[in-house]
Structure formats: structure tokens, C-alpha cells
Design an enzyme around this catalytic site. Structure first.
Site, PDB file in Angstrom:
ATOM      1  N   LYS A 209      -0.827  -8.456  -0.410  1.00 31.01           N
ATOM      2  CA  LYS A 209      -2.283  -8.192  -1.079  1.00 31.01           C
ATOM      3  C   LYS A 209      -2.952  -9.558  -1.495  1.00 31.01           C
ATOM      4  CE  LYS A 209      -2.214  -3.335  -1.817  1.00 31.01           C
ATOM      5  NZ  LYS A 209      -2.002  -2.291  -2.634  1.00 31.01           N
ATOM      6  N   ARG A 244       6.158  -0.500  -2.343  1.00 29.37           N
ATOM      7  CA  ARG A 244       5.860  -0.129  -0.677  1.00 29.37           C
ATOM      8  C   ARG A 244       5.664  -1.595  -0.195  1.00 29.37           C
ATOM      9  NH1 ARG A 244       0.925  -0.076   1.504  1.00 29.37           N
ATOM     10  NH2 ARG A 244       0.338   1.456   3.182  1.00 29.37           N
TER      11      ARG A 244
HETATM   12  N1  HH2 Z   1      -1.722   0.013  -0.421  1.00 33.60           N
HETATM   13  C1  HH2 Z   1      -2.401   0.111   0.627  1.00 33.60           C
HETATM   14  C2  HH2 Z   1      -2.430   1.284   1.339  1.00 33.60           C
HETATM   15  N2  HH2 Z   1      -1.632   2.432   0.721  1.00 33.60           N
HETATM   16  N3  HH2 Z   1      -0.720   3.328  -0.937  1.00 33.60           N
HETATM   17  C3  HH2 Z   1      -0.126   3.732  -2.252  1.00 33.60           C
HETATM   18  N4  HH2 Z   1       0.452   4.396  -2.925  1.00 33.60           N
HETATM   19  N5  HH2 Z   1      -0.088   2.046  -3.087  1.00 33.60           N
HETATM   20  C4  HH2 Z   1      -0.762   1.137  -2.458  1.00 33.60           C
HETATM   21  O1  HH2 Z   1      -0.819  -0.064  -3.240  1.00 33.60           O
HETATM   22  C5  HH2 Z   1      -1.234   1.317  -1.270  1.00 33.60           C
HETATM   23  C6  HH2 Z   1      -1.163   2.308  -0.307  1.00 33.60           C
HETATM   24  C7  HH2 Z   1      -2.970  -1.019   1.283  1.00 33.60           C
HETATM   25  O2  HH2 Z   1      -3.838  -0.553   2.252  1.00 33.60           O
HETATM   26  P1  HH2 Z   1      -4.139  -1.062   3.943  1.00 33.60           P
HETATM   27  O3  HH2 Z   1      -5.142  -1.748   4.134  1.00 33.60           O
HETATM   28  O4  HH2 Z   1      -3.950   0.131   4.724  1.00 33.60           O
HETATM   29  O5  HH2 Z   1      -2.782  -1.948   4.403  1.00 33.60           O
HETATM   30  P2  HH2 Z   1      -1.288  -1.788   4.306  1.00 33.60           P
HETATM   31  O6  HH2 Z   1      -1.048  -0.286   4.673  1.00 33.60           O
HETATM   32  O7  HH2 Z   1      -0.946  -2.513   5.564  1.00 33.60           O
HETATM   33  O8  HH2 Z   1      -0.746  -1.996   3.040  1.00 33.60           O
END
Ligand code: HH2
Length: 265
Positions: A209, A244
């Protein structure tokens, strides 16, 4: 949920526009190969997402999300790894659970009563995350009087609401980067012991991030795994249940070493 060490939730994006790995997982064969590598590396759960929630991302229709995730879920169900589905849409959650998914990861924090009903009826646990605003605009001007108090109160209240609706188990996630500045994110990470002291399992997702760029000057998302590990080892030391992560194998290894150092004898 009592703490028995920190497990890894491996990220499997099947979106063409996810912020860090772009089109890489878009083809089914590649997604499956990546999923199996993460399973073999020792992740507890794979988090399958068909809609990016990165800052500025536009929503996609449910049919598009389902076209992306259902083939992956059908292939992986029964291959010895838990499957989580990262979605904001109850109809996507329902179809994913029907296809063999085990857990719903709702970045909307189960605020939608329909999402609570779907999880409750399927007997599926849910990760509920805090987000201020919505992905398209959430980083424009995030503001709180007391970020830790507000985010943790939201999570505890939503956990109670979810349980009252019949959701069997919840994981609480402070939502790093979801409507939060660098200072907000740091305050939440430092305050994690307050959350892990409670009865529910905690999930933290800081993988690749922008916070890591702010802290260590790493402009490209794909270069942020070392910073991710530092944040996640901190989270693990506070007793979170799950982190995650994109670099799932590196996480499993680092967490095993950390657990060995922490175990007496
Ligand atoms: N961050 C992303 C997506 N889903 N779910 C949870 N529970 N916590 C998080 O911090 C979280 C999440 C980030 O979003 P995205 O842009 O889809 O990127 P990526 O899935 O590659 O991390």
C-alpha cells in the site's frame, strides 16, 4: 476466536486493473498456478477478488465480477485451502458461497443488511473492514476526530450487528489505506493491541500500500514487499489472526521464524 499464531491470507486478484499486479492474474491458468503456489507455501486462506478497491477504482457490474471469480473458485474448492471472496456485492457473495467459497471479505464492513443475511444463511464467517467513504473518492480528504476510537468503535458495533443477524464468526479489519492518511494508518497500526485484546480475530492488510511509499519512499507497488513484511510482522506481534499479503510465501516463512522466536523453549 483465540489467537494461535498469525496466518497468511494470500491475495489472488482476478481483476485487470488491480493496483499492483495488473493483468498478471487475469488468465485463469495463471490465477490457478498462483493460487496453488500460495497454497503450497502454506497460506491458510486465499482471498479472491474480481473488483479492485484501490483508491480511484470504478465499480464493475456483478456479472463481470462473477465471470472473473467463479471459474477460479470452482477449480480451487476442495484443493485443501480455504477460499475467501473479496466483494462488496451480496449477489456475488451468494454465488461465490454456492460455488464453494468459505468466507466473505467485505470491505464495506457488512453494513449492507443483505450481505449479513447471505453470510448468516450460508453459515459463512466474514471479514468486516472499516472504510471511510467509497473507493472512488476515499483518499480525497479523510478526516476523523479520533481515528482509533472511531474505527475500533465501528468495528465492534458492526461485529455485534453481524452476530445479531446470525453471522457465525467475524474478523475485524481496520482498513489500512481506506479513507486514511499516513498518520491515520500509523495510529491504527500502533493501536492494534487494543483491538486484538477483544474477543474477535483481527485481520490486517497493508500489502504494497501507498503507506509504505510515504514511510520509506518506494513509489512502485511491486517494490513494497519488504516494507509490507515489516508492517505485518508488527501486526503479528500484537496478536492479529491474519495478514493479507501478495508475497504470501515470504510471509509464511517470516511468520514461522517470528513464531519460533516467540515460543518458549
Ligand atoms: N485491501 C484491499 C482489498 N481488500 N480486504 C481487507 N479485508 N483488508 C484490506 O486491507 C484490503 C482488502 C486493497 O485493494 P485492491 O486495490 O483490490 O488491491 P489488492 O487486492 O491487490 O490488495
Amino acid at each position: 476466536m483465540s489467537w494461535i499464531g498469525t496466518a497468511v491470507m494470500g491475495i489472488l486478484n482476478v481483476t485487470p486493473d488491480s493496483f499492483s499486479d495488473g493483468r498478471r492474474h487475469f488468465e485463469l491458468a495463471e490465477a490457478l498456478a498462483s493460487a496453488r503456489r500460495m497454497r503450497d507455501a502454506g497460506v491458510l486462506v486465499l482471498d479472491i477478488g474480481g473488483e479492485s478497491t484501490r483508491p480511484g477504482a470504478e465499480p464493475v457490474p456483478a456479472e463481470t465480477e462473477l465471470d472473473r471469480i467463479l471459474p477460479v473458485i470452482r477449480e480451487l474448492a476442495g484443493e485443501g485451502v480455504l477460499l475467501s471472496v473479496d466483494t462488496l456485492k451480496p449477489e456475488v457473495a451468494q454465488a461465490a458461497l454456492n460455488a464453494g467459497a468459505h468466507l466473505i471479505n467485505d470491505v464495506g464492513g457488512l453494513r449492507d443488511p443483505e450481505m449479513r443475511r447471505v453470510c448468516a444463511e450460508a453459515g459463512a464467517p466474514a471479514a468486516l473492514m472499516h472504510m471511510q467513504g467509497e473507493p472512488r473518492t476515499m483518499q480525497q480528504n479523510p478526516s476523523y476526530d479520533d481515528v482509533v476510537a472511531e474505527v475500533f468503535a465501528f468495528l465492534r458495533e458492526q461485529a455485534a450487528v453481524a452476530r445479531a443477524a446470525g453471522v457465525p464468526d467475524v474478523l475485524l479489519d481496520p482498513g489500512i489505506g481506506f479513507g486514511k492518511t499516513r498518520e491515520h494508518n500509523l495510529a491504527l497500526l500502533r493501536a492494534l493491541p487494543q483491538l486484538t485484546a477483544g474477543p474477535d480475530g483481527v485481520l490486517v492488510g497493508a500489502s504494497r500500500k501507498r503507506l509504505i511509499d510515504y514511510l520509506a519512499d518506494v513509489p512502485r507497488a511491486e517494490d513494497r514487499d519488504p516494507g509490507t513484511l515489516a508492517l505485518h510482522l508488527h501486526a503479528a506481534s500484537t496478536g492479529v489472526a491474519l495478514v493479507r499479503a501478495h508475497a504470501a510465501g515470504a510471509h509464511v516463512q517470516a511468520l514461522r521464524v517470528q513464531a519460533a522466536l516467540d515460543s518458549p523453549g
